[in-house]
Design a protein around this motif. Structure first.
Motif, PDB file in Angstrom:
ATOM      1  N   VAL A 139     -20.546   0.149 -47.624  1.00  0.00           N
ATOM      2  CA  VAL A 139     -20.022   0.798 -46.393  1.00  0.00           C
ATOM      3  C   VAL A 139     -20.922   1.436 -45.589  1.00  0.00           C
ATOM      4  CG1 VAL A 139     -17.979   1.906 -45.361  1.00  0.00           C
ATOM      5  CG2 VAL A 139     -17.616   0.550 -47.517  1.00  0.00           C
ATOM      6  N   VAL A 140     -21.468   2.534 -46.220  1.00  0.00           N
ATOM      7  CA  VAL A 140     -22.363   3.414 -45.680  1.00  0.00           C
ATOM      8  C   VAL A 140     -23.494   2.429 -45.152  1.00  0.00           C
ATOM      9  CG1 VAL A 140     -23.505   5.648 -45.874  1.00  0.00           C
ATOM     10  CG2 VAL A 140     -21.258   5.466 -47.246  1.00  0.00           C
ATOM     11  N   ALA A 141     -23.981   1.716 -46.081  1.00  0.00           N
ATOM     12  CA  ALA A 141     -25.375   1.239 -45.854  1.00  0.00           C
ATOM     13  C   ALA A 141     -24.991   0.317 -44.450  1.00  0.00           C
ATOM     14  CB  ALA A 141     -25.598  -0.048 -46.891  1.00  0.00           C
ATOM     15  N   ALA A 142     -23.982  -0.256 -44.314  1.00  0.00           N
ATOM     16  CA  ALA A 142     -23.622  -1.117 -42.923  1.00  0.00           C
ATOM     17  C   ALA A 142     -23.567  -0.128 -41.677  1.00  0.00           C
ATOM     18  CB  ALA A 142     -22.106  -1.710 -43.356  1.00  0.00           C
ATOM     19  N   TRP A 143     -23.112   1.212 -42.086  1.00  0.00           N
ATOM     20  CA  TRP A 143     -23.067   2.091 -41.077  1.00  0.00           C
ATOM     21  C   TRP A 143     -24.461   2.176 -40.446  1.00  0.00           C
ATOM     22  CZ3 TRP A 143     -19.561   6.355 -43.373  1.00  0.00           C
ATOM     23  CH2 TRP A 143     -18.015   5.748 -43.288  1.00  0.00           C
ATOM     24  N   ALA A 188     -39.765  -3.689 -37.712  1.00  0.00           N
ATOM     25  CA  ALA A 188     -40.461  -3.769 -38.783  1.00  0.00           C
ATOM     26  C   ALA A 188     -39.617  -2.884 -39.686  1.00  0.00           C
ATOM     27  CB  ALA A 188     -41.746  -3.533 -38.684  1.00  0.00           C
ATOM     28  N   LEU A 189     -39.318  -1.779 -39.503  1.00  0.00           N
ATOM     29  CA  LEU A 189     -38.529  -0.747 -40.125  1.00  0.00           C
ATOM     30  C   LEU A 189     -37.216  -1.390 -40.527  1.00  0.00           C
ATOM     31  CD1 LEU A 189     -38.311   1.901 -41.629  1.00  0.00           C
ATOM     32  CD2 LEU A 189     -37.590   2.900 -39.527  1.00  0.00           C
ATOM     33  N   VAL A 190     -36.486  -1.682 -39.454  1.00  0.00           N
ATOM     34  CA  VAL A 190     -35.109  -2.185 -39.732  1.00  0.00           C
ATOM     35  C   VAL A 190     -35.147  -3.413 -40.812  1.00  0.00           C
ATOM     36  CG1 VAL A 190     -33.185  -3.338 -38.965  1.00  0.00           C
ATOM     37  CG2 VAL A 190     -34.416  -1.691 -37.567  1.00  0.00           C
ATOM     38  N   LEU A 249     -31.539  -1.972 -48.338  1.00  0.00           N
ATOM     39  CA  LEU A 249     -30.037  -1.372 -48.398  1.00  0.00           C
ATOM     40  C   LEU A 249     -28.895  -2.150 -49.157  1.00  0.00           C
ATOM     41  CD1 LEU A 249     -29.772   0.095 -44.818  1.00  0.00           C
ATOM     42  CD2 LEU A 249     -29.640   1.492 -46.904  1.00  0.00           C
ATOM     43  N   PRO A 250     -27.995  -1.457 -49.828  1.00  0.00           N
ATOM     44  CA  PRO A 250     -26.973  -2.176 -50.604  1.00  0.00           C
ATOM     45  C   PRO A 250     -25.900  -2.958 -49.696  1.00  0.00           C
ATOM     46  CG  PRO A 250     -26.668  -0.064 -51.031  1.00  0.00           C
ATOM     47  CD  PRO A 250     -28.001  -0.296 -50.118  1.00  0.00           C
ATOM     48  N   LEU A 251     -26.373  -3.826 -48.820  1.00  0.00           N
ATOM     49  CA  LEU A 251     -25.399  -4.223 -47.815  1.00  0.00           C
ATOM     50  C   LEU A 251     -24.331  -4.975 -48.298  1.00  0.00           C
ATOM     51  CD1 LEU A 251     -28.008  -5.032 -45.164  1.00  0.00           C
ATOM     52  CD2 LEU A 251     -26.368  -3.230 -45.094  1.00  0.00           C
ATOM     53  N   PRO A 252     -22.980  -5.059 -47.594  1.00  0.00           N
ATOM     54  CA  PRO A 252     -21.890  -5.627 -48.186  1.00  0.00           C
ATOM     55  C   PRO A 252     -22.077  -7.249 -47.755  1.00  0.00           C
ATOM     56  CG  PRO A 252     -21.465  -4.650 -46.039  1.00  0.00           C
ATOM     57  CD  PRO A 252     -22.675  -4.166 -46.299  1.00  0.00           C
ATOM     58  N   SER A 253     -21.364  -7.937 -48.524  1.00  0.00           N
ATOM     59  CA  SER A 253     -21.644  -9.394 -48.319  1.00  0.00           C
ATOM     60  C   SER A 253     -20.265 -10.245 -48.303  1.00  0.00           C
ATOM     61  CB  SER A 253     -22.741  -9.987 -49.447  1.00  0.00           C
ATOM     62  OG  SER A 253     -22.392 -11.199 -49.530  1.00  0.00           O
ATOM     63  N   MET A 301     -16.313  -2.052 -52.072  1.00  0.00           N
ATOM     64  CA  MET A 301     -17.173  -3.076 -51.695  1.00  0.00           C
ATOM     65  C   MET A 301     -18.245  -3.497 -52.944  1.00  0.00           C
ATOM     66  SD  MET A 301     -16.940  -3.871 -48.744  1.00  0.00           S
ATOM     67  CE  MET A 301     -16.522  -3.375 -47.096  1.00  0.00           C
ATOM     68  N   HIS A 302     -17.978  -4.493 -53.501  1.00  0.00           N
ATOM     69  CA  HIS A 302     -18.775  -4.809 -54.486  1.00  0.00           C
ATOM     70  C   HIS A 302     -20.174  -5.547 -54.216  1.00  0.00           C
ATOM     71  CE1 HIS A 302     -15.001  -4.251 -56.893  1.00  0.00           C
ATOM     72  NE2 HIS A 302     -14.346  -5.013 -56.044  1.00  0.00           N
ATOM     73  N   HIS A 303     -20.878  -4.563 -54.436  1.00  0.00           N
ATOM     74  CA  HIS A 303     -22.298  -5.333 -53.905  1.00  0.00           C
ATOM     75  C   HIS A 303     -23.172  -5.472 -55.394  1.00  0.00           C
ATOM     76  CE1 HIS A 303     -26.660  -4.010 -53.362  1.00  0.00           C
ATOM     77  NE2 HIS A 303     -26.366  -5.007 -52.656  1.00  0.00           N
ATOM     78  N   ILE A 304     -23.537  -6.642 -55.149  1.00  0.00           N
ATOM     79  CA  ILE A 304     -24.252  -7.300 -56.346  1.00  0.00           C
ATOM     80  C   ILE A 304     -25.539  -7.744 -55.687  1.00  0.00           C
ATOM     81  CG2 ILE A 304     -24.261  -9.087 -58.059  1.00  0.00           C
ATOM     82  CD1 ILE A 304     -21.176  -9.466 -57.188  1.00  0.00           C
ATOM     83  N   PRO A 305     -26.727  -6.912 -56.089  1.00  0.00           N
ATOM     84  CA  PRO A 305     -27.879  -6.937 -55.364  1.00  0.00           C
ATOM     85  C   PRO A 305     -28.605  -8.359 -55.622  1.00  0.00           C
ATOM     86  CG  PRO A 305     -27.622  -4.893 -56.518  1.00  0.00           C
ATOM     87  CD  PRO A 305     -26.355  -5.696 -57.008  1.00  0.00           C
ATOM     88  N   SER A 306     -28.345  -8.821 -56.748  1.00  0.00           N
ATOM     89  CA  SER A 306     -29.233  -9.956 -57.388  1.00  0.00           C
ATOM     90  C   SER A 306     -28.432 -11.188 -56.759  1.00  0.00           C
ATOM     91  CB  SER A 306     -28.995 -10.319 -59.006  1.00  0.00           C
ATOM     92  OG  SER A 306     -27.668 -10.268 -59.152  1.00  0.00           O
TER      93      SER A 306
END
Length: 470
Positions: free
Chosen positions: A5-9, A23-25, A32-36, A237-242
């Motif tokens: 959630v915070v990553a999305a903000w 480039a930075l973004v 960032l562990p973004l929601p999906s 939010m279930h963030h599953i990076p892989s």
DNA sequence: CTAGGGTTAACT
DNA sequence: AGTTAACCCTAG
């Protein structure tokens, strides 16, 4: 640890901040562990960013068009309509600008016809049917009429070149960006910051009751519910990076790429998804190119026996095209395997390792070995509308193969004769009226689906037949 | 890539 | 066997 959630903000804030480099973004989106899937607000921010990048490079391409279309699916801003129409026009007219002076059809004209077909006959027509039908503005309808008229009218094409369609498109995109940004309001972090800044710290700290704190909590909750898309509001939010989902990885890679483009090239980069589509569409015309070697089935006994056609070659490109066509023939006609093993194998191809014959890597039906005969076998068996007898190709091949045995010099594969259907005939008739007889390549490119089984030569032959007894 | 002559196979 | 549509070959 930052949650999704915070990553999305954070990302939304960074995306909307023009001072933060692409480039930075781009880098941040990867870590960032973004929601999906990505929340609509964040997707919108990404698309705005892309459009802004196009604008700063003064690049109007079908990528821009695509961004606008996607943005429209997320937010129905009225300013998107003129921008979409203007960009569509510019994408169509752009190829005409590089035309050399010539009275006959130039490559630029052909590209223009292609663009009209792709953008207006396919993309915009699809738009009318799809959920993005709202984009079908009056302006777009008029533009469509004009583009279609320009196909027939070279004077109109000249006029289009003189018109400042690119400037118009850039301006429309600029206005659109401004409007959408306004409609979206401040980012969540900015809004939250405003609320926080509005705190009365004294009251909050000094108060003996929880009142002010509760009030602040309420404000934040209101903010969350008003400003947040359902996904973002999620408790967990279930963030599953892989397990990055497709849409997200696509968006992200696009962003990273676009940031790379800005950094490295800085110039206009016109290649894009539509370009890929373009390639797909033109496959039909490209596969015919090396047809001579590919389909020239005349393979002499000597050639086959000499072993110079050994399929076990490190580089598949080195495999003789003729040989490939034989192998492809075999691999695509499994029912014919016995036939071949019993006759041809024993007599002619003893040098060919039988195990390699089964390897699809080498015997893959390559583009150059692509024929209708094989096509019909693999894609059409059992669904042919044209009362096709399943035995046609069998008897045909048998006769071919036996004649090959009798006289290998005369081993010529011929496609199964395929009768022209009404749709094909009518399309050809109209296309000839539209583009003129002789522009077979163009006609094929304009109707890749209908003529997917016909070569330019077929079109020419058919027209000869059709006009023979008029 | 196209035009035009040649060949093949389906049909009468 | 003759006719025709579909397909092939190749010069320019």
């Amino acid at each position: 640890m930052v949650g999704p959630v915070v990553a999305a903000w954070i990302l939304e804030f960074l995306l909307r901040n023009p001072d933060v480099s692409d480039a930075l973004v781009g880098e941040l989106t990867l870590v960032l562990p973004l929601p999906s899937p990505l929340p609509p607000r964040l997707s919108s921010a990404l698309l705005l960013r892309r459009l802004a990048a196009d604008l700063s490079r003064r690049s109007v391409s079908s990528r821009t068009l695509h961004s606008l279309e996607r943005l429209h699916r997320l937010r129905h801003s009225p300013s998107l309509l003129p921008a979409f129409a203007a960009v569509a026009v510019e994408c169509t007219v752009a190829p005409l600008r590089h035309r050399p002076l010539s009275s006959s059809f130039t490559d630029a004209d052909v590209e223009f016809f292609d663009a009209v077909n792709k953008i207006w006959n396919c993309q915009v027509a699809e738009l009318e049917r799809s959920e993005a039908a709202g984009l079908m503005s009056q302006a777009l309808r008029e533009a469509r009429r004009e583009m279609e008229a320009a196909v027939m009218d070279s004077a109109l094409r000249e006029e289009l070149v003189r018109r400042e369609t690119k400037e118009a498109a850039l301006e429309a995109v600029r206005v659109c960006l401004e409007e959408v940004r306004k409609e979206m309001g401040p980012t969540f972090l900015e809004a939250a910051a405003e609320v926080v800044v509005g705190w009365d710290r004294e009251e909050l700290v000094g108060s003996k009751t929880d009142g002010p704190l509760i009030a602040l909590g309420d404000k934040m909750r209101t903010l969350l519910s008003s400003r947040f898309d359902s996904v973002e509001r999620g408790v967990e939010m279930h963030h599953i990076p892989s397990k990055m989902d497709k849409s997200r990885s696509k968006l992200l890679s696009e962003l990273v790429q676009s940031s790379k483009r800005v950094n490295l090239s800085g110039g206009n980069v016109e290649e894009d998804r539509l370009g890929a589509l373009n390639q797909n569409l033109s496959i039909n015309s490209t596969i015919v190119k090396p047809k001579k070697e590919a389909f020239d089935g005349k393979i002499s006994n000597n050639e086959l026996q000499s072993g110079q056609l050994d399929p076990i070659q490190s580089d598949p490109k080195e495999v003789d095209q003729k040989h490939k066509s034989i192998l492809a023939y075999e691999s695509s006609c499994p029912d014919e395997k016995h036939l071949r093993c019993n006759s041809l194998d024993a007599n002619i191809t003893t040098n060919l390792d039988s195990t390699t014959m089964k390897k699809p890597s080498l015997v893959d039906r390559n583009a150059t070995a692509h024929t209708y005969e094989w096509d019909s076998f693999s894609t059409e068996s059992g669904q042919s509308p044209e009362t096709r007898k399943e035995t046609d190709y069998l008897s045909f091949k048998k006769s071919k193969i036996s004649s090959a045995l009798a006289d290998p010099e005369e081993f010529v594969l011929q496609r199964r004769k395929r009768k022209w259907n009404i749709l094909e005939e009518e399309t050809l008739r109209k296309a000839v009226a539209q583009y003129g007889a002789g522009n077979w390549k163009l006609i094929k490119r304009c109707h890749p689906e209908i003529f997917k089984r016909r070569s330019e030569v077929d079109l020419k032959d058919k027209w000869r037949n059709m006009s023979r007894y008029l």
